[in-house]
Write a protein that holds these residues in place. Structure first.
Motif, PDB file in Angstrom:
ATOM      1  N   GLY A  88       0.772  -1.337  -0.209  1.00  0.00           N
ATOM      2  CA  GLY A  88       0.231   0.021   0.003  1.00  0.00           C
ATOM      3  C   GLY A  88       0.950   1.299  -0.095  1.00  0.00           C
ATOM      4  N   ILE A  89       1.997   1.313  -0.440  1.00  0.00           N
ATOM      5  CA  ILE A  89       2.864   2.438  -0.434  1.00  0.00           C
ATOM      6  C   ILE A  89       2.401   3.587  -1.460  1.00  0.00           C
ATOM      7  N   ARG A  90       1.778   3.026  -2.240  1.00  0.00           N
ATOM      8  CA  ARG A  90       1.306   4.080  -3.346  1.00  0.00           C
ATOM      9  C   ARG A  90       0.262   5.161  -2.662  1.00  0.00           C
ATOM     10  N   TRP A  91      -0.356   4.779  -1.626  1.00  0.00           N
ATOM     11  CA  TRP A  91      -1.380   5.638  -1.149  1.00  0.00           C
ATOM     12  C   TRP A  91      -0.489   6.959  -0.615  1.00  0.00           C
ATOM     13  N   LEU A  92       0.675   6.726  -0.611  1.00  0.00           N
ATOM     14  CA  LEU A  92       1.547   8.113  -0.178  1.00  0.00           C
ATOM     15  C   LEU A  92       1.316   9.118  -1.111  1.00  0.00           C
ATOM     16  N   MET A  93       0.849   8.597  -2.496  1.00  0.00           N
ATOM     17  CA  MET A  93       1.045   9.792  -3.257  1.00  0.00           C
ATOM     18  C   MET A  93      -0.339  10.695  -3.234  1.00  0.00           C
ATOM     19  N   ALA A  94      -1.317  10.220  -2.352  1.00  0.00           N
ATOM     20  CA  ALA A  94      -2.259  11.021  -2.094  1.00  0.00           C
ATOM     21  C   ALA A  94      -2.075  12.298  -1.105  1.00  0.00           C
ATOM     22  N   LEU A  95      -0.857  12.093  -0.385  1.00  0.00           N
ATOM     23  CA  LEU A  95      -0.579  13.283   0.509  1.00  0.00           C
ATOM     24  C   LEU A  95      -0.326  14.601  -0.109  1.00  0.00           C
ATOM     25  N   LEU A 153       3.060  26.193   0.065  1.00  0.00           N
ATOM     26  CA  LEU A 153       3.152  25.373  -1.270  1.00  0.00           C
ATOM     27  C   LEU A 153       4.345  24.983  -1.766  1.00  0.00           C
ATOM     28  N   VAL A 154       5.471  25.844  -1.408  1.00  0.00           N
ATOM     29  CA  VAL A 154       6.944  25.373  -1.856  1.00  0.00           C
ATOM     30  C   VAL A 154       7.157  24.296  -0.992  1.00  0.00           C
ATOM     31  N   GLY A 155       6.880  24.098   0.271  1.00  0.00           N
ATOM     32  CA  GLY A 155       6.961  23.071   1.161  1.00  0.00           C
ATOM     33  C   GLY A 155       6.602  21.703   0.412  1.00  0.00           C
ATOM     34  N   TRP A 156       5.287  22.002   0.180  1.00  0.00           N
ATOM     35  CA  TRP A 156       4.635  20.741  -0.333  1.00  0.00           C
ATOM     36  C   TRP A 156       5.247  20.292  -1.707  1.00  0.00           C
ATOM     37  N   VAL A 157       5.702  21.229  -2.726  1.00  0.00           N
ATOM     38  CA  VAL A 157       6.405  20.769  -3.943  1.00  0.00           C
ATOM     39  C   VAL A 157       7.650  20.056  -3.500  1.00  0.00           C
ATOM     40  N   ILE A 158       8.450  20.398  -2.398  1.00  0.00           N
ATOM     41  CA  ILE A 158       9.622  19.599  -1.990  1.00  0.00           C
ATOM     42  C   ILE A 158       9.432  18.399  -1.552  1.00  0.00           C
ATOM     43  N   MET A 159       8.174  18.455  -0.403  1.00  0.00           N
ATOM     44  CA  MET A 159       7.934  16.915   0.082  1.00  0.00           C
ATOM     45  C   MET A 159       7.302  16.071  -0.835  1.00  0.00           C
ATOM     46  N   THR A 160       6.564  16.756  -2.009  1.00  0.00           N
ATOM     47  CA  THR A 160       6.122  15.805  -3.184  1.00  0.00           C
ATOM     48  C   THR A 160       7.363  14.915  -3.727  1.00  0.00           C
ATOM     49  N   SER A 161       8.413  15.719  -3.877  1.00  0.00           N
ATOM     50  CA  SER A 161       9.570  14.944  -4.645  1.00  0.00           C
ATOM     51  C   SER A 161      10.108  13.928  -3.703  1.00  0.00           C
ATOM     52  N   VAL A 162      10.176  14.286  -2.319  1.00  0.00           N
ATOM     53  CA  VAL A 162      10.635  13.262  -1.504  1.00  0.00           C
ATOM     54  C   VAL A 162       9.627  11.960  -1.302  1.00  0.00           C
ATOM     55  N   ILE A 163       8.406  12.351  -1.443  1.00  0.00           N
ATOM     56  CA  ILE A 163       7.311  11.082  -1.285  1.00  0.00           C
ATOM     57  C   ILE A 163       7.486  10.235  -2.534  1.00  0.00           C
ATOM     58  N   ILE A 164       7.554  10.952  -3.744  1.00  0.00           N
ATOM     59  CA  ILE A 164       7.797  10.161  -4.869  1.00  0.00           C
ATOM     60  C   ILE A 164       8.845   9.113  -4.818  1.00  0.00           C
ATOM     61  N   GLY A 165      10.047   9.813  -4.299  1.00  0.00           N
ATOM     62  CA  GLY A 165      11.391   9.061  -4.317  1.00  0.00           C
ATOM     63  C   GLY A 165      11.068   7.806  -3.437  1.00  0.00           C
ATOM     64  N   VAL A 198       8.261   6.396  -2.837  1.00  0.00           N
ATOM     65  CA  VAL A 198       7.307   5.432  -3.415  1.00  0.00           C
ATOM     66  C   VAL A 198       8.208   4.530  -4.490  1.00  0.00           C
ATOM     67  N   TYR A 199       9.010   5.359  -5.291  1.00  0.00           N
ATOM     68  CA  TYR A 199       9.895   4.572  -6.156  1.00  0.00           C
ATOM     69  C   TYR A 199      10.744   3.571  -5.514  1.00  0.00           C
ATOM     70  N   HIS A 200      11.376   3.826  -4.480  1.00  0.00           N
ATOM     71  CA  HIS A 200      12.414   3.019  -3.757  1.00  0.00           C
ATOM     72  C   HIS A 200      11.662   1.795  -3.069  1.00  0.00           C
ATOM     73  N   PHE A 201      10.555   1.859  -3.053  1.00  0.00           N
ATOM     74  CA  PHE A 201       9.980   0.708  -2.324  1.00  0.00           C
ATOM     75  C   PHE A 201       8.852   0.005  -2.948  1.00  0.00           C
ATOM     76  N   ASP A 202       8.768   0.518  -4.360  1.00  0.00           N
ATOM     77  CA  ASP A 202       7.741  -0.175  -5.135  1.00  0.00           C
ATOM     78  C   ASP A 202       8.301  -1.522  -5.903  1.00  0.00           C
TER      79      ASP A 202
END
Length: 65
Positions: free
Chosen positions: A3-10, A39-51, A53-57
């Protein structure tokens, strides 16, 4: 980690759901109004979250083998 892909909703919830909460100008953080910092903080956190999800997929590991 199925269920790691649910992080993409954050980021979606943080940006769109947090705008009414963060709609303030007066507290300046790093020289930016609070809403811009939010907004800038969420853009940065989005990159971290995608990383993360990619690592654990597991599908990525199947394609690399």
């Amino acid at each position: 980690m199925k269920g790691i892909r649910w992080l993409m909703a954050l980021p979606f919830l943080g940006i769109l759901g947090g705008i009414p909460f963060a709609n303030k100008v007066t507290p300046y953080i790093l020289g930016m109004p609070f809403i811009l910092f939010w907004l800038v903080g969420w853009v940065i956190m989005t990159s971290v979250i995608i990383g993360i999800v990619y690592h654990f997929d597991p599908k990525v590991k199947e394609k690399q083998a």
